[in-house]
Design an enzyme around this catalytic site. Structure first.
Site, short mmCIF file in Angstrom:
data_model
loop_
_atom_site.label_atom_id
_atom_site.label_comp_id
_atom_site.label_asym_id
_atom_site.label_seq_id
_atom_site.Cartn_x
_atom_site.Cartn_y
_atom_site.Cartn_z
CB THR A 61 -14.45 21.69 11.39
OG1 THR A 61 -13.59 21.58 12.52
CG2 THR A 61 -15.01 20.32 11.03
CG ASN B 264 -22.69 42.29 -8.71
OD1 ASN B 264 -21.61 42.73 -9.07
ND2 ASN B 264 -23.39 42.83 -7.74
CB CYS C 149 -24.88 44.08 -0.61
SG CYS C 149 -24.38 42.40 -0.87
CB THR D 76 -18.08 37.97 1.43
OG1 THR D 76 -19.24 38.33 0.68
CG2 THR D 76 -17.59 39.17 2.21
CB SER E 137 -20.70 32.69 -4.19
OG SER E 137 -21.70 32.53 -3.23
N GLY E 138 -21.24 29.34 -3.94
CA GLY E 138 -22.16 28.26 -4.28
C GLY E 138 -23.58 28.71 -4.57
CG HIS E 139 -25.61 32.13 -2.43
ND1 HIS E 139 -26.46 33.16 -2.71
CD2 HIS E 139 -24.47 32.70 -1.98
CE1 HIS E 139 -25.87 34.31 -2.42
NE2 HIS E 139 -24.66 34.06 -1.98
CD GLN F 31 -23.78 37.31 -9.95
OE1 GLN F 31 -24.48 36.52 -10.58
NE2 GLN F 31 -24.09 37.70 -8.73
N1 PLP Z 1 -19.08 38.95 -5.64
C1 PLP Z 1 -20.12 39.13 -6.45
C2 PLP Z 1 -19.90 39.60 -7.86
C3 PLP Z 1 -21.42 38.89 -6.00
O1 PLP Z 1 -22.46 39.08 -6.82
C4 PLP Z 1 -21.59 38.45 -4.67
C5 PLP Z 1 -22.97 38.25 -4.12
O2 PLP Z 1 -23.87 39.02 -4.38
C6 PLP Z 1 -20.47 38.26 -3.86
C7 PLP Z 1 -19.23 38.52 -4.38
C8 PLP Z 1 -20.59 37.77 -2.44
O3 PLP Z 1 -20.89 36.40 -2.42
P1 PLP Z 1 -21.34 35.68 -1.07
O4 PLP Z 1 -22.79 35.95 -0.91
O5 PLP Z 1 -21.05 34.22 -1.29
O6 PLP Z 1 -20.52 36.23 0.03
#
Ligand code: PLP
Length: 394
Positions: A239, A153, A327, A74, A201-203, A181
């Site tokens: 940091t 996504n 979300c 994000t 995004s790492g997760h 994704q």
């Molecule tokens: N962009 C896409 C396509 C996503 O699927 C997501 C998370 O659902 C994000 C951005 C946001 O990622 P983060 O959770 O690292 O902020």
């Protein structure tokens, strides 16, 4: 406690890989120095960041100084759009798509409120954009900013990002792509795809939550969003989150090493799931572009019933799936992605997303295929709508 958990919600988040966890541990223990410190104790930590940046650069086939570590995708998306818009000023038109993640759509809408011209390209029935329309939106523009996601996504639809970037470059635009994704599921080669900025995004690929990357091609013009320190070459102050940076780099390494084999394994499981659902449940449609789709994602609409009800009953069986993006869940509004694709009214509320990872198995697919059809039948029996129900007027 639930006895069995089948986690098919990997586009929402993923399990941290044991190798990633292992790589992070020293940085919660003895390696706690600040990488910016003058002393050698901090310096040894800085060396691990340098190595991590090189690992990420290898993953993206780019230069290490083109990799910025951020707190999440994000932040990466916001930095790319708002940073480029701030550099170029109000004359910069923003061209994006109607099916982006809110992390792109909302900054774009904020920029619109601030006076930028913003176009959200529509998508067709499988969720693809029209490249001719992209070109016509860019004609006559100066310093436009184009943001088109690598893969969606919710549906897994993969966009022709290379062509998007090539067209955008003909008009001198700055090009960003949200590759959240796609990371770990498709090769991301910055020497082949001429985007200027890319978010990860790492997760979403087995690193922890709270770490992201913004790739910034050398020479790309943008104003940094986070100010207050010299870190990341002055382009992202704060940091560094050392353990997570090291973990993310490890996740990149694991993904590169196994990408092809994993994609095959994911496709086999996803396709079995899809075929099984279509064979056992009538009035179902697959959403998304089946010929350009992430290997792990299946989005299906069950007509005449609610996705939330399906998710709830699957959860009772220990099965985790999603209705639209994480979300958006919690709200009963149908997903903006499914709506943008023009999915018929009877199906729009009944869409659910299965998203798999390397830790899933065929046995889990079989378990879902055993539990899902009776849930669908029961919900259909209770629904006032359906092809064999009395017509309803609104
Ligand atoms: N962009 C896409 C396509 C996503 O699927 C997501 C998370 O659902 C994000 C951005 C946001 O990622 P983060 O959770 O690292 O902020």
């Amino acid at each position: 406690m639930m006895s069995k958990t089948v986690y098919f919600d990997n586009n929402a988040t993923t399990r941290v890989a044991p190798e990633v966890r292992e790589a992070m541990l020293p940085f919660f223990g003895e390696l706690y120095g600040n990488p910016s410190s003058m002393h050698a104790f901090g310096g040894q930590v800085a060396a691990h960041i340098t190595k991590a940046r090189e690992q990420v650069a290898a993953f993206l086939n780019c230069e290490p100084d083109e990799v910025l570590f951020t707190s999440c995708a994000t932040e990466s998306d916001n930095t790319a759009l708002r940073g480029a818009a701030e550099w170029f000023g109000r004359e910069a038109k923003i061209v994006t798509t109607a099916v982006e993640h809110p992390a792109v759509l909302q900054p774009a809408r904020r920029l619109k409120a601030q006076g930028h011209e913003v176009v959200e390209l529509p998508v067709d029935g499988v969720g693809q954009i029209d490249l001719g329309r992209l070109r016509s939106e860019l004609e006559g523009s100066r310093n436009a900013i184009v943001s088109v996601m690598w893969a969606n996504n919710e549906t897994g639809t993969v966009f022709p990002v290379r062509q998007v970037a090539e067209i955008a470059k003909e008009f001198g635009a700055t090009v960003h792509t949200d590759a959240v994704q796609a990371a770990g599921k498709a090769p991301l080669d910055m020497r082949q795809v001429p985007v200027d900025m890319l978010s990860i995004s790492g997760h979403k690929f087995h690193a922890p939550k709270g770490i992201g990357i913004l790739y910034v091609r050398r020479g790309t013009k943008f104003k940094p969003f986070m100010l207050g320190g010299h870190q990341e070459g002055g382009r992202r102050a704060g940091t560094e989150n050392v353990p997570y940076i090291v973990g993310l780099a490890k996740a990149c390494e694991l993904a590169s090493a196994n990408m092809e084999a994993e994609a095959e394994q994911l496709t086999a499981m996803r396709d079995k799931l899809q075929a099984g659902i279509l064979a056992t449940c009538p009035n179902v449609r697959v959403n998304g572009d089946q010929s350009h789709r992430l290997p792990n994602t299946l989005n299906v609409s069950f007509e005449y019933i609610e996705g939330e009800a399906i998710a709830y009953h699957l959860s009772d069986e220990g099965i985790c799936i999603s209705t639209g993006s994480a979300c958006a869940s919690g709200s009963l509004d149908p997903s903006h992605v499914i709506r943008a694709m023009g999915v018929p009214f009877t199906a729009v509320h009944g869409s659910i997303r299965f998203s798999l990872s390397r830790y899933n198995t065929m046995d889990e697919v079989d378990y879902v295929l055993e539990k899902l059809p009776p849930i669908i039948r029961n919900l259909r029996d209770m629904s006032p709508f359906g092809p064999d129900k009395a017509p309803t007027t609104f």
